[in-house]
Each structure stands twice: as C-alpha cells, then as structure tokens.
Design an enzyme around this catalytic site. Structure first.
Site: not given
Ligand code: 13P
Length: 284
Positions: A82-83, A180, A230, A233
């Site tokens: 991710d990112h 997010h 995605n 959280t």
């Molecule tokens: P959330 O933490 O809002 O579910 O977002 C996850 C996300 O987009 C990770 O790239």
C-alpha cells in the site's frame, strides 16, 4: 495456488461489475483471518501491507506468510504494498514476493507523478507485478474545505486518462472524496466524478478509505467502476476491540492464543461483511 498479480483479478472485477476487498494486515493472525474469510466465501482476495508494517515485520516475513497462505488456498490471492513513495522499498517488496505495489507520488506535480510511476511500471512489467498509482489527494479532505479547494484535491477525469496513457499503470486510485480513517459524518463522495473518470479510463479503479463508507455508497462506487476497495482502520479497530474485551473480562490473561483467537474471528467476520458489500462473494 501461488500468489498472483492483482492485474487479472481486478480486470475481471471491473468487467464483472464487482469489487475486490484489499485488506491491510499487521500480524500473522490478521493475515490468516482475511484468508479464511476469502476461503469461506470463495472470494478473490488482496492482502495489503503498509510501508510501516513492512518496516515492522520485514517484507520477507510478510511475503513468506502470504505465500504459504496462498499455496494452501483454493482462492486467488495477491499481495500488495500500500502507499509507497520510495522506489527502493518497492523493489525490495517485489524481490521478496509481492505481486502488486502502489507507487504513491500523488503529492508531487503531475509530471513528476508520471515520471515516478513510469519508472515503477517499467520495472514491475519485467516481472509481471501489478502497479497502482494515485491521482489527486486522498485524505485530509475535510467537510469544511471550500468547494474550490476540495475540487483541486480531487482527480480530474481528463488528467486520469492522460496519466494512464503516459504511465501504462495497471490500476488507478483517483481521489473522489473518500478519506483514510473513520469519517466524522458521512463521506463526501463525488459519484459524478467517478462516473466521468470511469468513462475515460478502462483500467480497474481503486477506492481508498474503505472504512465506514455506508453500504449504499459502497455499492454505488462499485457500480460506477471501482474494482478494488482498500480497508484498514475499521479492521484494526475490530481486531483490537476483541483483544480489549478479553482483557476487560480477564486482566490477568497471558496466553496470546486466548486473545488472538477471538480477535481473528472478529476480523474474519468484518472482512466477510466487506466482501459482501464488494460483491466479490463466490467470484473466486
Ligand atoms: P481506511 O483506513 O479508511 O480503511 O483506508 C484504507 C486505505 O485506503 C489504505 O490505502
């Protein structure tokens, strides 16, 4: 089966009008829980880790665990980073066995984002790894931001088309109003923009900020062309809350299995619920 690139999985999702849940995991039990959810529901799965978790556990440990889980499983599974804005970490993850990566250069001007993404696509294409990139800015989008400012943060449909053409990227995360973390009120999703982007871009689109988006809004996003969602959280909270409950009932508990098993079960149930919203159940 072996871990596979997410490209074909997501292309099938886009063509079939459903979405695949991409779940951030931070421990072995979290990884096992989302895999069990996928197996039980015959759902394709994308396991994700953040750069922070790569630093915490090691890309090799994560890839090894995901590889074993996938080898034991009958459903198609991809492992995604991710990112990430660091080319070296992306290469280390690919070398460790990740089958999908995100180059996030969205904080740079358009041309620099194109150059950074292009560089990763060239390397990843050589080894059949999927690349996701971001346009616009997800996150920090607050309700009180003026419309003009908000507009500037969201992805422009024409730019999305040009970006895909210039980079050859396989999947695109356009900022469309999600953020997010947990929303204070309802998310402020620009559905019209998703439709306009999807009409110009045929590659699978990625919905970031999947925690807390109401069911009808997730389904609307999926119907408009979002093929990957995605979620981070919400899953972390569910997992941690289950552990807290065990300690609330028994503060002296010292057997990790006694709190990890209920945490795993709670996370599995939450992942299945997201798979249902995504429409991926039975698509494996
Ligand atoms: P959330 O933490 O809002 O579910 O977002 C996850 C996300 O987009 C990770 O790239």
């Amino acid at each position: 089966m072996a871990l596979i690139s997410s490209t074909k999985l997501l292309q099938a999702a886009r063509a079939g009008g459903y979405c695949i849940g991409a779940f951030n995991v931070h421990t072995l039990e979290m990884l096992q829980a989302v895999v069990e959810a996928a197996e039980e529901t015959k759902s394709p799965l994308i396991i994700q880790s953040t750069v922070g978790t790569v630093k915490h556990l090691g890309a090799d440990y994560i890839a090894a665990a995901a590889t074993i889980a996938s080898n034991r499983s009958q459903v198609p599974i991809a492992l995604h980073l991710d990112h990430c804005s660091d080319f070296n970490i992306i290469m280390q993850c690919i070398r460790a066995g990740y089958t999908s990566v995100m180059i996030d250069a969205s904080h740079h001007p358009f041309d620099e984002n194109v150059a950074a993404t292009r560089k990763v696509v060239e390397a990843a294409d050589a080894v059949g790894v999927n690349v996701e990139a971001e346009l616009g800015r997800v996150g920090g989008v607050e309700d009180d931001i003026a419309v003009d400012d908000r507009d500037a943060l969201l992805a422009d449909p024409e730019e999305c088309a040009r970006f895909v053409e210039l980079t050859g990227v396989h999947t695109l995360a356009p900022a469309i109003g999600t953020a997010h973390g947990i929303y204070q009120g309802d998310p402020n999703i620009d559905f019209d923009r998703i439709g306009r982007i999807a009409s110009k871009v045929s590659i699978p689109l990625v919905l970031h900020g999947g925690s807390g988006i109401p069911e009808d809004q997730v389904k609307r996003c999926v119907g408009l062309g979002m093929s990957k969602m995605n979620v981070a959280t919400e899953l972390r909270i569910v997992f941690s809350d289950a552990i807290k409950q065990v300690f609330a009932a028994n503060p002296g508990e010292n057997d990790p299995r006694k709190y990890m098993v209920p945490a795993k079960q709670a996370l599995k149930a939450a992942a299945i619920e997201k798979m249902r919203l995504c429409g991926s159940i039975g698509k494996a």
